[in-house]
Design a protein around this motif. Structure first.
Motif, short mmCIF file in Angstrom:
data_model
loop_
_atom_site.label_atom_id
_atom_site.label_comp_id
_atom_site.label_asym_id
_atom_site.label_seq_id
_atom_site.Cartn_x
_atom_site.Cartn_y
_atom_site.Cartn_z
N VAL A 1 35.20 81.24 10.19
CA VAL A 1 36.36 82.11 10.07
C VAL A 1 35.87 83.55 10.01
CG1 VAL A 1 38.33 82.77 8.64
CG2 VAL A 1 37.69 80.35 8.83
N ASN A 2 36.36 84.38 10.91
CA ASN A 2 36.08 85.82 10.90
C ASN A 2 37.37 86.53 10.51
OD1 ASN A 2 33.36 85.77 12.00
ND2 ASN A 2 34.30 85.15 13.92
N GLY A 3 37.55 86.81 9.22
CA GLY A 3 38.76 87.47 8.76
C GLY A 3 39.01 87.21 7.29
N THR A 4 40.07 87.78 6.78
CA THR A 4 40.45 87.61 5.38
C THR A 4 41.11 86.25 5.18
OG1 THR A 4 40.76 89.99 5.07
CG2 THR A 4 41.90 88.54 3.52
N VAL A 5 40.70 85.55 4.11
CA VAL A 5 41.29 84.26 3.78
C VAL A 5 41.96 84.36 2.42
CG1 VAL A 5 40.85 81.81 3.39
CG2 VAL A 5 39.51 83.05 5.10
N LYS A 6 43.27 84.08 2.39
CA LYS A 6 44.03 84.05 1.14
C LYS A 6 44.57 82.63 0.98
CE LYS A 6 45.54 88.85 1.53
NZ LYS A 6 46.67 89.76 1.64
N ALA A 7 44.14 81.96 -0.11
CA ALA A 7 44.57 80.58 -0.35
C ALA A 7 44.41 80.26 -1.83
CB ALA A 7 43.74 79.62 0.48
N GLU A 8 45.21 79.32 -2.33
CA GLU A 8 45.06 78.88 -3.71
C GLU A 8 43.73 78.17 -3.90
OE1 GLU A 8 48.28 76.62 -5.36
OE2 GLU A 8 49.78 77.89 -4.39
N SER A 9 43.32 77.39 -2.88
CA SER A 9 42.10 76.62 -2.94
C SER A 9 41.31 76.80 -1.65
CB SER A 9 42.44 75.13 -3.14
OG SER A 9 41.29 74.33 -3.00
N ILE A 10 40.02 77.16 -1.78
CA ILE A 10 39.14 77.33 -0.63
C ILE A 10 37.90 76.49 -0.85
CG2 ILE A 10 37.71 78.94 0.69
CD1 ILE A 10 39.71 81.15 -0.05
N GLU A 11 37.56 75.70 0.15
CA GLU A 11 36.34 74.90 0.11
C GLU A 11 35.56 75.17 1.39
OE1 GLU A 11 34.92 70.24 -0.39
OE2 GLU A 11 37.02 70.76 -0.63
N ILE A 12 34.30 75.60 1.23
CA ILE A 12 33.43 75.84 2.38
C ILE A 12 32.36 74.76 2.38
CG2 ILE A 12 32.00 77.49 3.65
CD1 ILE A 12 33.16 79.71 1.92
#
Length: 124
Positions: free
Chosen positions: A71-82
């Motif tokens: 992902v190239n960009g801003t990520v807005k989320a309650e839950s993020i898993e990489i």
């Protein structure tokens, strides 16, 4: 016919396959899996999976996201898993953040006061 809530929860998830390139904004209430290339912003109500071959050049706003690809960009989320193969190159705003060993993220990470950060070890 059932009420709209039941119809929405049983809706078929959206899949953008490997080799598919989409340019423009994507909006969806249901779960989305991206294995192709998106050039644009995503607004996903339920959640998003970015597959290993998935590439998103744009900002993401969703409830939860699992990133195996890039992902190239801003990520807005309650839950993020990489996952270990995943990369987020941009700002991250979340409440819950899980990162497997080998995963990459560059950019500022901002979290809510009650947020939880977990560093996971990849299962071999």
């Amino acid at each position: 016919m059932g009420n709209s809530k039941n119809a929405q929860s049983s809706a078929t998830p959206t899949l953008i396959s490997k080799g598919c390139v989409v340019t423009g904004k994507i909006e969806s209430d249901v779960f989305v899996r991206i294995d192709g290339h998106i050039k644009g912003d995503l607004f996903i109500g339920e959640g998003l999976i970015v597959g290993e071959d998935g590439l998103i050049d744009g900002n993401i706003n969703t409830r939860e996201i699992v990133v195996y690809g890039t992902v190239n960009g801003t990520v807005k989320a309650e839950s993020i898993e990489i996952k270990s193969s995943g990369k987020i190159l941009g700002e991250i705003q979340t409440r819950t953040f899980q990162v497997e060993r080998g995963a990459v993220y560059t950019g500022m990470v901002s979290m809510a006061k009650d947020a939880v950060v977990e560093h996971l070890v990849a299962v071999q």
